[in-house]
Design a protein around this motif. Structure first.
Motif, PDB file in Angstrom:
ATOM      1  N   TRP A  77       0.865  -1.174   0.000  1.00 37.55           N
ATOM      2  CA  TRP A  77       0.000   0.000   0.000  1.00 37.55           C
ATOM      3  C   TRP A  77       0.903   1.225   0.000  1.00 37.55           C
ATOM      4  CZ3 TRP A  77      -4.998  -0.386  -0.970  1.00 37.55           C
ATOM      5  CH2 TRP A  77      -5.617  -1.622  -0.770  1.00 37.55           C
ATOM      6  N   VAL A  78       0.700   2.128  -0.948  1.00 33.76           N
ATOM      7  CA  VAL A  78       1.579   3.272  -1.160  1.00 33.76           C
ATOM      8  C   VAL A  78       0.788   4.576  -1.044  1.00 33.76           C
ATOM      9  CG1 VAL A  78       3.010   4.424  -2.906  1.00 33.76           C
ATOM     10  CG2 VAL A  78       3.063   1.934  -2.695  1.00 33.76           C
ATOM     11  N   VAL A  79       1.378   5.562  -0.375  1.00 34.93           N
ATOM     12  CA  VAL A  79       0.821   6.915  -0.338  1.00 34.93           C
ATOM     13  C   VAL A  79       1.730   7.784  -1.196  1.00 34.93           C
ATOM     14  CG1 VAL A  79       0.258   8.916   1.080  1.00 34.93           C
ATOM     15  CG2 VAL A  79      -0.158   6.609   1.959  1.00 34.93           C
ATOM     16  N   ASP A  80       1.172   8.344  -2.260  1.00 36.96           N
ATOM     17  CA  ASP A  80       1.946   9.176  -3.173  1.00 36.96           C
ATOM     18  C   ASP A  80       2.109  10.581  -2.616  1.00 36.96           C
ATOM     19  OD1 ASP A  80       2.218   7.275  -5.390  1.00 36.96           O
ATOM     20  OD2 ASP A  80       0.049   7.478  -5.543  1.00 36.96           O
ATOM     21  N   GLY A  81       3.267  11.177  -2.860  1.00 40.66           N
ATOM     22  CA  GLY A  81       3.482  12.567  -2.489  1.00 40.66           C
ATOM     23  C   GLY A  81       2.753  13.484  -3.450  1.00 40.66           C
ATOM     24  N   GLY A  82       2.450  14.692  -3.018  1.00 39.97           N
ATOM     25  CA  GLY A  82       1.806  15.663  -3.889  1.00 39.97           C
ATOM     26  C   GLY A  82       0.563  16.266  -3.275  1.00 39.97           C
ATOM     27  N   THR A  83      -0.248  16.895  -4.111  1.00 38.55           N
ATOM     28  CA  THR A  83      -1.432  17.617  -3.667  1.00 38.55           C
ATOM     29  C   THR A  83      -2.658  16.718  -3.686  1.00 38.55           C
ATOM     30  OG1 THR A  83      -0.528  19.675  -4.525  1.00 38.55           O
ATOM     31  CG2 THR A  83      -2.888  19.628  -4.084  1.00 38.55           C
ATOM     32  N   TYR A  84      -3.359  16.670  -2.562  1.00 39.37           N
ATOM     33  CA  TYR A  84      -4.626  15.965  -2.420  1.00 39.37           C
ATOM     34  C   TYR A  84      -5.702  17.021  -2.218  1.00 39.37           C
ATOM     35  CZ  TYR A  84      -2.099  11.580  -1.667  1.00 39.37           C
ATOM     36  OH  TYR A  84      -1.309  10.483  -1.820  1.00 39.37           O
ATOM     37  N   THR A  85      -6.790  16.921  -2.970  1.00 38.82           N
ATOM     38  CA  THR A  85      -7.902  17.847  -2.819  1.00 38.82           C
ATOM     39  C   THR A  85      -9.060  17.103  -2.161  1.00 38.82           C
ATOM     40  OG1 THR A  85      -7.199  19.049  -4.790  1.00 38.82           O
ATOM     41  CG2 THR A  85      -9.443  19.448  -4.009  1.00 38.82           C
ATOM     42  N   PHE A  86      -9.549  17.648  -1.041  1.00 35.79           N
ATOM     43  CA  PHE A  86     -10.582  16.986  -0.251  1.00 35.79           C
ATOM     44  C   PHE A  86     -11.941  17.650  -0.439  1.00 35.79           C
ATOM     45  CE2 PHE A  86      -6.628  15.936   1.743  1.00 35.79           C
ATOM     46  CZ  PHE A  86      -6.788  14.608   2.075  1.00 35.79           C
ATOM     47  N   PHE A  87     -12.989  16.837  -0.355  1.00 32.41           N
ATOM     48  CA  PHE A  87     -14.364  17.288  -0.471  1.00 32.41           C
ATOM     49  C   PHE A  87     -15.162  16.642   0.658  1.00 32.41           C
ATOM     50  CE2 PHE A  87     -12.400  16.972  -4.579  1.00 32.41           C
ATOM     51  CZ  PHE A  87     -12.743  18.145  -5.226  1.00 32.41           C
ATOM     52  N   ALA A  88     -16.066  17.383   1.271  1.00 32.89           N
ATOM     53  CA  ALA A  88     -16.967  16.825   2.277  1.00 32.89           C
ATOM     54  C   ALA A  88     -18.386  17.048   1.803  1.00 32.89           C
ATOM     55  CB  ALA A  88     -16.743  17.498   3.631  1.00 32.89           C
TER      56      ALA A  88
END
Length: 133
Positions: A77-88
């Motif tokens: 299981w890998v978590v990529d670096g960079g920008t994550y955009t979140f929505f609720a």
């Protein structure tokens, strides 16, 4: 009318060479509302909640069968670096939310975003931030 509704937190992430859904679920919470009411909701997202399966990372397990090694498992299981955009958002099919007006997101017919596009940078773009076995 009063009732309960889920609050669903999703994220979007573009990683070169990786195919993903437009949005992936990373957290959710249940909230009880009175008619016309509102509440502040906290839904915790762990770094590991952002992981994707990558068959090319991590150790490879080998097995001997008749003297010849063979691969039986590989990947991590890998978590990529960079920008994550979140929505609720809440589910628009829920009758509790029908009386509440939100800024709609036309690209996602099943959800109306109450929080649109809060971005977080994790690590460096193009690098693996973390590996979970």
């Amino acid at each position: 009318r009063a009732g309960a509704t889920p609050v669903i937190v999703t994220y979007s992430k573009v990683t070169r060479g990786v195919v993903r859904f437009d949005r992936e679920t990373c957290a959710f919470a249940k909230v009880f509302l009175e008619r016309g009411g509102s509440k502040r909701v906290v839904a915790r997202v762990r770094i590991s909640d952002l992981a994707r399966w990558d068959p090319y990372h991590g150790p490879t397990a080998m097995a001997q069968d008749d003297g010849a090694p063979r691969i039986i498992a590989s990947g991590a299981w890998v978590v990529d670096g960079g920008t994550y955009t979140f929505f609720a958002a809440g589910c628009v099919a829920n009758s509790v939310l029908r009386d509440i007006h939100h800024a709609g997101d036309p690209s996602c017919p099943f959800f109306e975003s109450a929080v649109v596009g809060k971005s977080v940078v994790i690590g460096r773009e193009g690098e693996v931030y973390g590996v979970y076995m």
